[in-house]
Motif scaffolding. Sequence first.
Motif, PDB file in Angstrom:
ATOM      1  N   ALA A   1     -57.697 -11.998  43.981  1.00 43.59           N
ATOM      2  CA  ALA A   1     -56.570 -11.716  43.081  1.00 43.59           C
ATOM      3  C   ALA A   1     -57.060 -11.424  41.665  1.00 43.59           C
ATOM      4  O   ALA A   1     -56.618 -10.469  41.021  1.00 43.59           O
ATOM      5  N   ARG A   2     -57.997 -12.243  41.211  1.00 47.02           N
ATOM      6  CA  ARG A   2     -58.495 -12.025  39.842  1.00 47.02           C
ATOM      7  C   ARG A   2     -59.301 -10.724  39.754  1.00 47.02           C
ATOM      8  O   ARG A   2     -59.282 -10.037  38.731  1.00 47.02           O
ATOM      9  N   LEU A   3     -60.001 -10.430  40.843  1.00 46.73           N
ATOM     10  CA  LEU A   3     -60.766  -9.185  40.906  1.00 46.73           C
ATOM     11  C   LEU A   3     -59.827  -7.981  40.790  1.00 46.73           C
ATOM     12  O   LEU A   3     -60.025  -7.092  39.954  1.00 46.73           O
ATOM     13  N   ILE A   4     -58.785  -7.968  41.627  1.00 46.82           N
ATOM     14  CA  ILE A   4     -57.824  -6.852  41.611  1.00 46.82           C
ATOM     15  C   ILE A   4     -57.124  -6.784  40.254  1.00 46.82           C
ATOM     16  O   ILE A   4     -56.948  -5.717  39.682  1.00 46.82           O
ATOM     17  N   ALA A   5     -56.752  -7.961  39.730  1.00 50.57           N
ATOM     18  CA  ALA A   5     -56.043  -7.998  38.441  1.00 50.57           C
ATOM     19  C   ALA A   5     -56.914  -7.410  37.328  1.00 50.57           C
ATOM     20  O   ALA A   5     -56.443  -6.608  36.515  1.00 50.57           O
ATOM     21  N   GLY A   6     -58.177  -7.812  37.313  1.00 49.73           N
ATOM     22  CA  GLY A   6     -59.101  -7.307  36.288  1.00 49.73           C
ATOM     23  C   GLY A   6     -59.285  -5.798  36.415  1.00 49.73           C
ATOM     24  O   GLY A   6     -59.253  -5.062  35.426  1.00 49.73           O
ATOM     25  N   LEU A   7     -59.454  -5.349  37.658  1.00 49.71           N
ATOM     26  CA  LEU A   7     -59.644  -3.906  37.884  1.00 49.71           C
ATOM     27  C   LEU A   7     -58.378  -3.128  37.545  1.00 49.71           C
ATOM     28  O   LEU A   7     -58.451  -2.002  37.055  1.00 49.71           O
ATOM     29  N   ALA A   8     -57.220  -3.729  37.790  1.00 48.35           N
ATOM     30  CA  ALA A   8     -55.952  -3.046  37.491  1.00 48.35           C
ATOM     31  C   ALA A   8     -55.789  -2.869  35.987  1.00 48.35           C
ATOM     32  O   ALA A   8     -55.253  -1.861  35.535  1.00 48.35           O
ATOM     33  N   ARG A   9     -56.227  -3.858  35.230  1.00 46.95           N
ATOM     34  CA  ARG A   9     -56.130  -3.693  33.771  1.00 46.95           C
ATOM     35  C   ARG A   9     -57.020  -2.533  33.312  1.00 46.95           C
ATOM     36  O   ARG A   9     -56.645  -1.741  32.453  1.00 46.95           O
ATOM     37  N   MET A  10     -58.215  -2.441  33.923  1.00 49.35           N
ATOM     38  CA  MET A  10     -59.147  -1.403  33.501  1.00 49.35           C
ATOM     39  C   MET A  10     -58.692  -0.014  33.932  1.00 49.35           C
ATOM     40  O   MET A  10     -58.817   0.948  33.186  1.00 49.35           O
ATOM     41  N   THR A  11     -58.138   0.094  35.126  1.00 45.25           N
ATOM     42  CA  THR A  11     -57.774   1.420  35.632  1.00 45.25           C
ATOM     43  C   THR A  11     -56.308   1.744  35.416  1.00 45.25           C
ATOM     44  O   THR A  11     -55.909   2.884  35.591  1.00 45.25           O
ATOM     45  N   ARG A  12     -55.514   0.745  35.056  1.00 44.37           N
ATOM     46  CA  ARG A  12     -54.054   0.903  34.925  1.00 44.37           C
ATOM     47  C   ARG A  12     -53.444   1.457  36.215  1.00 44.37           C
ATOM     48  O   ARG A  12     -52.483   2.218  36.174  1.00 44.37           O
ATOM     49  N   ASP A  13     -54.032   1.119  37.332  1.00 43.32           N
ATOM     50  CA  ASP A  13     -53.552   1.639  38.611  1.00 43.32           C
ATOM     51  C   ASP A  13     -53.795   0.562  39.668  1.00 43.32           C
ATOM     52  O   ASP A  13     -54.917   0.347  40.112  1.00 43.32           O
ATOM     53  N   VAL A  14     -52.713  -0.122  40.019  1.00 41.36           N
ATOM     54  CA  VAL A  14     -52.837  -1.268  40.916  1.00 41.36           C
ATOM     55  C   VAL A  14     -53.358  -0.851  42.294  1.00 41.36           C
ATOM     56  O   VAL A  14     -54.203  -1.512  42.884  1.00 41.36           O
ATOM     57  N   GLY A  15     -52.860   0.289  42.778  1.00 41.86           N
ATOM     58  CA  GLY A  15     -53.295   0.766  44.090  1.00 41.86           C
ATOM     59  C   GLY A  15     -54.786   1.052  44.119  1.00 41.86           C
ATOM     60  O   GLY A  15     -55.501   0.646  45.043  1.00 41.86           O
ATOM     61  N   LEU A  16     -55.245   1.742  43.078  1.00 42.84           N
ATOM     62  CA  LEU A  16     -56.672   2.061  42.987  1.00 42.84           C
ATOM     63  C   LEU A  16     -57.497   0.779  42.860  1.00 42.84           C
ATOM     64  O   LEU A  16     -58.546   0.633  43.498  1.00 42.84           O
ATOM     65  N   ALA A  17     -56.996  -0.152  42.043  1.00 40.31           N
ATOM     66  CA  ALA A  17     -57.706  -1.423  41.851  1.00 40.31           C
ATOM     67  C   ALA A  17     -57.884  -2.140  43.182  1.00 40.31           C
ATOM     68  O   ALA A  17     -58.957  -2.681  43.486  1.00 40.31           O
ATOM     69  N   GLU A  18     -56.840  -2.120  43.991  1.00 36.53           N
ATOM     70  CA  GLU A  18     -56.894  -2.812  45.271  1.00 36.53           C
ATOM     71  C   GLU A  18     -57.916  -2.147  46.192  1.00 36.53           C
ATOM     72  O   GLU A  18     -58.674  -2.820  46.893  1.00 36.53           O
ATOM     73  N   GLU A  19     -57.957  -0.803  46.138  1.00 35.49           N
ATOM     74  CA  GLU A  19     -58.933  -0.092  46.973  1.00 35.49           C
ATOM     75  C   GLU A  19     -60.359  -0.372  46.527  1.00 35.49           C
ATOM     76  O   GLU A  19     -61.258  -0.574  47.354  1.00 35.49           O
TER      77      GLU A  19
ATOM     78  N   GLY B   1     -54.652 -12.707  48.900  1.00 36.40           N
ATOM     79  CA  GLY B   1     -55.964 -12.388  49.453  1.00 36.40           C
ATOM     80  C   GLY B   1     -55.977 -12.308  50.969  1.00 36.40           C
ATOM     81  O   GLY B   1     -57.022 -12.440  51.599  1.00 36.40           O
ATOM     82  N   LEU B   2     -54.804 -12.098  51.580  1.00 34.03           N
ATOM     83  CA  LEU B   2     -54.772 -11.966  53.035  1.00 34.03           C
ATOM     84  C   LEU B   2     -55.162 -10.545  53.436  1.00 34.03           C
ATOM     85  O   LEU B   2     -54.891  -9.590  52.709  1.00 34.03           O
ATOM     86  N   GLN B   3     -55.765 -10.449  54.613  1.00 37.25           N
ATOM     87  CA  GLN B   3     -56.081  -9.135  55.145  1.00 37.25           C
ATOM     88  C   GLN B   3     -54.862  -8.597  55.898  1.00 37.25           C
ATOM     89  O   GLN B   3     -53.998  -9.364  56.320  1.00 37.25           O
ATOM     90  N   THR B   4     -54.850  -7.285  56.085  1.00 41.10           N
ATOM     91  CA  THR B   4     -53.697  -6.643  56.737  1.00 41.10           C
ATOM     92  C   THR B   4     -53.397  -7.260  58.104  1.00 41.10           C
ATOM     93  O   THR B   4     -52.245  -7.528  58.437  1.00 41.10           O
ATOM     94  N   HIS B   5     -54.448  -7.517  58.884  1.00 36.54           N
ATOM     95  CA  HIS B   5     -54.205  -8.055  60.233  1.00 36.54           C
ATOM     96  C   HIS B   5     -53.609  -9.462  60.162  1.00 36.54           C
ATOM     97  O   HIS B   5     -52.828  -9.845  61.030  1.00 36.54           O
TER      98      HIS B   5
END
Lengths: 138, 422
Positions: free
Chosen positions: B23-41, B143-147
Amino acid sequence: MRFMVIVKSDEKTDVAGAQPSAEELQEMGKFNEELVKAGVMLAGEGLLPSAQGFRIQYSGDTEARVVDGPFAESKELIAGFWILQVKDRAEVVEWMKRAPFREGEIEIRQIAEMEDFDHATPEIVEHEKKLREQAEAN
Amino acid sequence: MVGVTATADPRSAIDAVWRIESARLIAGLARMTRDVGLAEELAQDALVAALEQWPESGVPRNPGAWLMTTAKRRAVDTFRRNERYDRKLGEIGREQEFEEEPDFTAGLDDHIEDDLLRLVFTACHPVLSTEARVALTLKMIGGLQTHEIARAFLAKETAIAQRIVRAKKTLGDAKVPFEVPEGADRVARLSSVLEVIYLIFNEGYSATAGEDWMRPALCEEALRLGRILAGLMPKEPEVHGLVALMEIQVSRSAARVGPNGEPVLLLDQDRTKWNRLLIGRGLAALDLAESLTGGAFGVYAAQAAIAACHARARTGEETDWGRIAVLYEGLGTLNPSPVIELNRAVALSMAVGPEAGLEVVDKLTSEPALKSYHLLPSVRGDFLAKLGRLDEARAEFERAAEMTGNDRERTLLLNRAAECTP
């Protein structure tokens, strides 16, 4: 699932009754805060040295006997504990790798969950199976 | 030798790191890219890299920093390959933090907590359907996986994967800003976040038991999300109210199912099986909610306060039904509903007597929303039986038995009808 993390005493903390340093307290406080903010810490306490503890011994019909501390074999004593709620054993390991300990040992025991064992009757298992088959068919 | 070394399963170790860090990883990346979808990828790419490398190299000493550095490298690679992302690359280049190794204690940094809160609000944005909000929240904050999400909701993995892809696209198309709303918007948006968490909780809680750990585990997941949110928004009373409600409800897990899987009603539950630790946590959270408002309750805190009345009573007889009736009245004002009114009738009958309950229930008999709700005739039958009006009571129990879809409940109701026959 829930785990109890048992922190063992050592000579320093129990027999000598040494207080943790300000730095150690601060590190532990930070670690606890991490656990709380991650939503995994249900409880956690430190215990006073065994000199302030006592034991109660039972033997048959004679009256229970109170024995005051301190107790020998300090490494068998408990200095504190956490109760953590996590997804699995690996998550406890990962959290406790981050604990600010430099020596000693901790013991980790899973807490029995009554609902894990009591209610998995064949009926429920069958019901779940049907639900799953339905979901697969969707 | 037995028990000397634990067999280290690299996959489960990586899963554990992921659960703690993602979660913190995605959150940090989302701030940097301003794109939550991209951050998650990008975060998922880093996870794939970890799965490739850690089984060989071992889990690094600071796995969070490793994941962040790897994700950042992937980001730069992606952007270089795609000129459209030049602007984003420029933004990343300006990000000082991006060059620094984040350490474990960085979690205490306000910055990361703000990012995490932004992520929660973005994942629960009203532009998304409720199902999409639930899936995104579990994926990006839980942090759950899709499955795992698919398994929890008894759905196909491909369906959940599509739902998540669509949700990320919707957020992008709607240009949803990565921010915590302020002002009037904030209340509405917070209620959307709380709704998602409580929905996840109920999905696990209504699946009373099962051989599959994942559904009861949804309760734990919802509680964890609630506790995280309480840490992020310590001044919001309703967040504590929701946490209190969930803690107290889940404290009864062991008592609410009988040996054959049958549901055990609250008043019939063995209270020694209620988990005192969780009750204590729930009552503390409720106190916190109350102290923040000076005693006024929101929807979740009011329900928690009702649950607390039961939790505080050593036996069913000791329950403060008068207070419960008052709390239902307050809840009905916040959120008018005939079901709440029906519950108030039951509390009133326990506090004052069956006449008082009957008076409220009689007003509900013409309520269209309750037309096929079997608990209405069931409750009314109970009041009538207590008043000795057995013929009327029997008719109500028979009507309720016709309306219920649950065999066990039907039997129970027909038995009650039979008891009303002199």
